[in-house]
Design a protein around this motif. Sequence first.
Motif, short mmCIF file in Angstrom:
data_model
loop_
_atom_site.label_atom_id
_atom_site.label_comp_id
_atom_site.label_asym_id
_atom_site.label_seq_id
_atom_site.Cartn_x
_atom_site.Cartn_y
_atom_site.Cartn_z
N UNK A 138 45.13 -34.79 -80.71
CA UNK A 138 44.71 -35.85 -81.63
C UNK A 138 45.53 -37.14 -81.47
N UNK A 139 46.80 -37.01 -81.15
CA UNK A 139 47.61 -38.21 -80.90
C UNK A 139 47.08 -38.97 -79.69
N UNK A 140 46.81 -38.25 -78.62
CA UNK A 140 46.30 -38.90 -77.41
C UNK A 140 44.93 -39.52 -77.65
N UNK A 141 44.08 -38.83 -78.41
CA UNK A 141 42.76 -39.38 -78.72
C UNK A 141 42.87 -40.63 -79.58
N UNK A 142 43.82 -40.65 -80.49
CA UNK A 142 44.04 -41.86 -81.29
C UNK A 142 44.53 -43.00 -80.42
N UNK A 143 45.45 -42.72 -79.50
CA UNK A 143 45.89 -43.75 -78.56
C UNK A 143 44.68 -44.36 -77.84
N UNK A 144 43.81 -43.48 -77.32
CA UNK A 144 42.65 -43.96 -76.55
C UNK A 144 41.68 -44.75 -77.41
N UNK A 145 41.67 -44.48 -78.72
CA UNK A 145 40.78 -45.19 -79.63
C UNK A 145 41.42 -46.47 -80.18
N UNK A 146 42.64 -46.77 -79.79
CA UNK A 146 43.31 -47.98 -80.29
C UNK A 146 43.78 -47.86 -81.72
N UNK A 186 55.99 -41.22 -75.78
CA UNK A 186 56.76 -42.04 -74.83
C UNK A 186 56.86 -43.49 -75.29
N UNK A 187 57.19 -43.68 -76.57
CA UNK A 187 57.38 -45.03 -77.09
C UNK A 187 56.13 -45.68 -77.63
N UNK A 188 54.99 -44.99 -77.60
CA UNK A 188 53.73 -45.60 -78.06
C UNK A 188 53.42 -45.32 -79.53
N UNK A 189 54.26 -44.53 -80.20
CA UNK A 189 54.04 -44.19 -81.60
C UNK A 189 55.32 -44.46 -82.38
N UNK A 190 55.19 -44.56 -83.70
CA UNK A 190 56.36 -44.57 -84.58
C UNK A 190 56.77 -43.11 -84.78
N UNK A 191 57.99 -42.78 -84.41
CA UNK A 191 58.48 -41.40 -84.47
C UNK A 191 59.43 -41.26 -85.66
N UNK A 192 59.21 -40.20 -86.45
CA UNK A 192 60.07 -39.94 -87.61
C UNK A 192 60.56 -38.49 -87.56
N UNK A 193 61.69 -38.19 -88.18
CA UNK A 193 62.20 -36.81 -88.18
C UNK A 193 61.25 -35.87 -88.91
N UNK A 194 61.15 -34.66 -88.40
CA UNK A 194 60.38 -33.64 -89.10
C UNK A 194 61.02 -33.32 -90.45
N UNK A 248 51.07 -54.02 -81.71
CA UNK A 248 51.91 -53.48 -80.64
C UNK A 248 51.62 -52.00 -80.42
N UNK A 249 51.46 -51.24 -81.51
CA UNK A 249 51.17 -49.82 -81.39
C UNK A 249 49.82 -49.59 -80.71
N UNK A 250 48.85 -50.41 -81.06
CA UNK A 250 47.54 -50.28 -80.41
C UNK A 250 47.65 -50.52 -78.91
N UNK A 251 48.33 -51.57 -78.53
CA UNK A 251 48.45 -51.90 -77.11
C UNK A 251 49.20 -50.82 -76.35
N UNK A 252 50.30 -50.35 -76.93
CA UNK A 252 51.08 -49.32 -76.25
C UNK A 252 50.32 -47.99 -76.18
N UNK A 253 49.57 -47.67 -77.24
CA UNK A 253 48.80 -46.44 -77.24
C UNK A 253 47.69 -46.46 -76.20
N UNK A 254 46.98 -47.56 -76.10
CA UNK A 254 45.92 -47.67 -75.10
C UNK A 254 46.48 -47.52 -73.70
N UNK A 255 47.61 -48.16 -73.44
CA UNK A 255 48.23 -48.06 -72.12
C UNK A 255 48.66 -46.63 -71.83
N UNK A 256 49.23 -45.97 -72.81
CA UNK A 256 49.68 -44.59 -72.61
C UNK A 256 48.49 -43.66 -72.35
#
Length: 365
Positions: A283-291, A307-315, A337-345
């Motif tokens: 689902x993370x990868x599909x969201x990246x591809x959907x912007x 790989x830097x394309x999402x906001x990462x928080x502690x579990x 910025x997140x949209x651009x990085x996600x699409x690239x990833x």
Amino acid sequence: MPDKNLTVIVEQCLAPVPGGTGRYADQITAALVATCPPGWRVRTVTAWHRDLSPARIAGADGPHRLPVGHRVLNQLWRRSLPPWIRGAAVQATTPLAPARLANAVVTVHDAVPWTHPETLSPQGVSWHRAMVERAMGTAKAVVVPSRAVADDLAGIFPAAIARVQVVPHGVTPMVPPDDAADRRRRLGLTGRYLLSVATLEPRKGLDVLIAAMAGPVAADVRLAVAGQPGWGGVDLAAGAASVGVSPSRVQALGRLDDDDLAAAMQGAVALVAPSRSEGFGLPVLEAFAAGVPVISSDAPALAELSAGAAVIVPREDPSALAAAIGAVLADPDLVASLRERGLARSREFTWTRAAGALWEIHRRP
């Protein structure tokens, strides 16, 4: 010369809760068909089901029914008993595989039965441990979707780690249909909402996400969860009430088809993946591809995928998750910025590439 068969076990397509492994079975099999080398053909098998339509994949020969149902097949194969599978090579899309594995490549999606056994049923832990242990000892190769899973298995089976190969999943494009807005209205997705795509199970960390919504930072946003109930009795409404969040702010969408899911993603403020453990994170990868901006836990596989394309928080940290949600809600530059990085990833992952890697393993002497 007659064609050689690559026989693919697509039973997960017919599971009551297919989840991400069901999408993997469907998409990787379609890609294996599309990239089939000369002299080969793809044949599919399942346990005995009355309706096989969810497991039909264009261009594949099948699905062919085995003579027993799913529950019986699970136990027969665990005990190294027939039915056996014909084919020059076998691709098991989950650890469900027969005992004769010398020509089989087995996909192991995660190491959760060892790393987080409390998030699975005791029966599920026992079955997965037995099946993966056998594959690690006898399969031609064990394929995992991330370096994080490979590292986990290296610690559990150090003598067999040479069998493990990392083959990341591909991404299924989430293209919104022309009637996406109407679909969102039908689903009740109005106003600003966060989306989480997850089976309703303890491992997915939805309780942490709901707790994050209790504070003032995320007070004006709703949560929609796309996914079927799984093991563990997760009740979103009860979980919300227990932490002071109005149950009306949390919506269980159930299982969505791809068009509804694409529509839901298109309208979301962000996709949130608060999992305690994952093997990959489709689902993370599909969201990246959907912007769509992504907020993710620091589960190793999710951090590796992002790989830097999402906001990462502690579990297990609702406060940190609430702060991340607040930042996405308040900062248009961060969203862009997140949209651009996600699409690239997302462009780094294709099912064709994954299938090519599997064919290379299968054709290796």
